[in-house]
Design an enzyme around this catalytic site. Sequence first.
Site, mmCIF file in Angstrom:
data_model
loop_
_atom_site.group_PDB
_atom_site.id
_atom_site.type_symbol
_atom_site.label_atom_id
_atom_site.label_comp_id
_atom_site.label_asym_id
_atom_site.label_seq_id
_atom_site.Cartn_x
_atom_site.Cartn_y
_atom_site.Cartn_z
ATOM 1 N N LYS A 89 25.313 -14.115 7.492
ATOM 2 C CA LYS A 89 25.415 -12.879 6.710
ATOM 3 C C LYS A 89 26.206 -11.825 7.474
ATOM 4 C CE LYS A 89 22.454 -9.673 6.884
ATOM 5 N NZ LYS A 89 22.281 -8.263 7.402
ATOM 6 N N ASN A 90 25.937 -11.694 8.768
ATOM 7 C CA ASN A 90 26.592 -10.655 9.562
ATOM 8 C C ASN A 90 28.051 -10.970 9.861
ATOM 9 O OD1 ASN A 90 24.327 -9.040 9.602
ATOM 10 N ND2 ASN A 90 23.594 -9.816 11.563
ATOM 11 N N CYS A 126 18.215 -0.712 6.824
ATOM 12 C CA CYS A 126 16.885 -0.782 7.426
ATOM 13 C C CYS A 126 16.585 0.470 8.238
ATOM 14 C CB CYS A 126 16.782 -2.007 8.337
ATOM 15 S SG CYS A 126 16.726 -3.578 7.457
ATOM 16 N N ARG A 171 21.982 4.609 13.759
ATOM 17 C CA ARG A 171 23.193 3.840 14.036
ATOM 18 C C ARG A 171 24.363 4.661 13.516
ATOM 19 N NH1 ARG A 171 21.618 -2.250 12.131
ATOM 20 N NH2 ARG A 171 20.585 -1.160 10.440
ATOM 21 N N ASP A 205 17.929 -8.659 16.784
ATOM 22 C CA ASP A 205 17.538 -9.220 15.485
ATOM 23 C C ASP A 205 16.558 -10.381 15.605
ATOM 24 O OD1 ASP A 205 18.969 -7.388 14.075
ATOM 25 O OD2 ASP A 205 20.546 -8.745 13.410
ATOM 26 N N ARG A 241 17.574 -9.589 1.839
ATOM 27 C CA ARG A 241 18.856 -9.045 2.271
ATOM 28 C C ARG A 241 19.579 -9.998 3.217
ATOM 29 N NH1 ARG A 241 18.376 -4.487 5.531
ATOM 30 N NH2 ARG A 241 20.646 -4.630 5.521
#
Length: 423
Positions: free
Chosen positions: A22-23, A116, A121, A306, A398
């Site tokens: 996903k990233n 999130c 950030r 993560d 997500r």
Amino acid sequence: MEKFRIRGGRRLVGEVRISGSKNAALPCLAATLLTSEPVTLPGLPRVRDIVTMERVLAALGESCEHVNGATRAVAGRSGAFHAPYELVRTMRASVLVLGPLLARRHRARVALPGGCAIGARPVDFHLEALARLGADLRIESGDVVAEAPRGLCGSDIVFPRITVTGTENLLMAAVLSRGRTILRNCALEPEVEDLARMLAAMGARINGIGTSTLEVEGVESLRGADHNVIPDRIEAGTYVIAAVLAGSGVTVSRCRPVHLAALLTVLGEAGVTFSVRADAIDVPEQEVRPRAASLETAEYPGFATDLQAQFLTLATQAMGTSSITEAIFENRFQHVLELKRLGASIAVEGPTAHVHGPTHLDGTTVMASDLRASASLVLAGLVAGGETVVDRIYHLDRGYEAMEVKLNALGAQVERFNPGPYL
């Protein structure tokens, strides 16, 4: 609101195949804005963040089609440049369209993103660096408004702190800038390298791929390309931890173990038995409980933030006291209170959680606060006695493709209920 109902105590056996990252997929989708030609991305995970990014691209005049498991994106020659808040509010990665829009369309209006609630950030690094490339930027009504009517111009940029999305955004901006751009103190995450390799396949001129210094010679235009994103290292790590917790022989396949070196090192220190192949990790049933192990999260190649929440769940079942320090995000222990509701013994002191194990976990209702916290609660439910209900699993959706389907195929008993539209 959808929830998971998990019946604990079931043993996991078999093979689980890891989805595309996903990233890695999110910046690759954003990069399709850099060309008028089609870009094909096979094997993207069907998770909420990907769907959200596709909707953002649609608002920018791009079409995304799904054919035979591949996503075909065509930005064409649209002049659209506004990514509105109602689309980007749930996903911080939406800021990744800022660099490509400025580079090719010379203007952008992108809502300040959400996502999130795990800590600040800020996009300041992105904006300061884009200004160095010649962009005129301002904040207006909650949007970043950026213009570069004469195009961007190469510069020498040093990131004051390692930033993954900042590196990706500036890399995409630089490939169509005039002259040479040098990006220093770049993030080393595999997802950054994957994006750079896709851009190179599109005709970008990038030296130093995989290092902390990227040198980019701007080109006039990019072509289309076919690109397979890398496997999801966080999903792979999550299932490896699940296998240690509740497995009786699990193979995590279609992954890249080299991307999980930090996790595997800590698991080895904890006495976990596993074996590694080129694209798989085999986790046999553990003959003894893992030992306590301590770690501190760090930028790649360090221990991934993560995977912190998932490892913390594992620590509740380990022998002794594990000390887990979160050094990336200041608000990423929200799962601790929910794990304590299940019976975990955890004391948080500043950025460090001291986890005392092993403790018996009793099923109850818990609430997910973010994407990785939700995964940690699912893992806890696998070993808790009785029934665990995990609320607000839209966070999980997500970033994890059909998690309950994959776990049930291994022998778990996970039910999704209060159903609504999955995506």
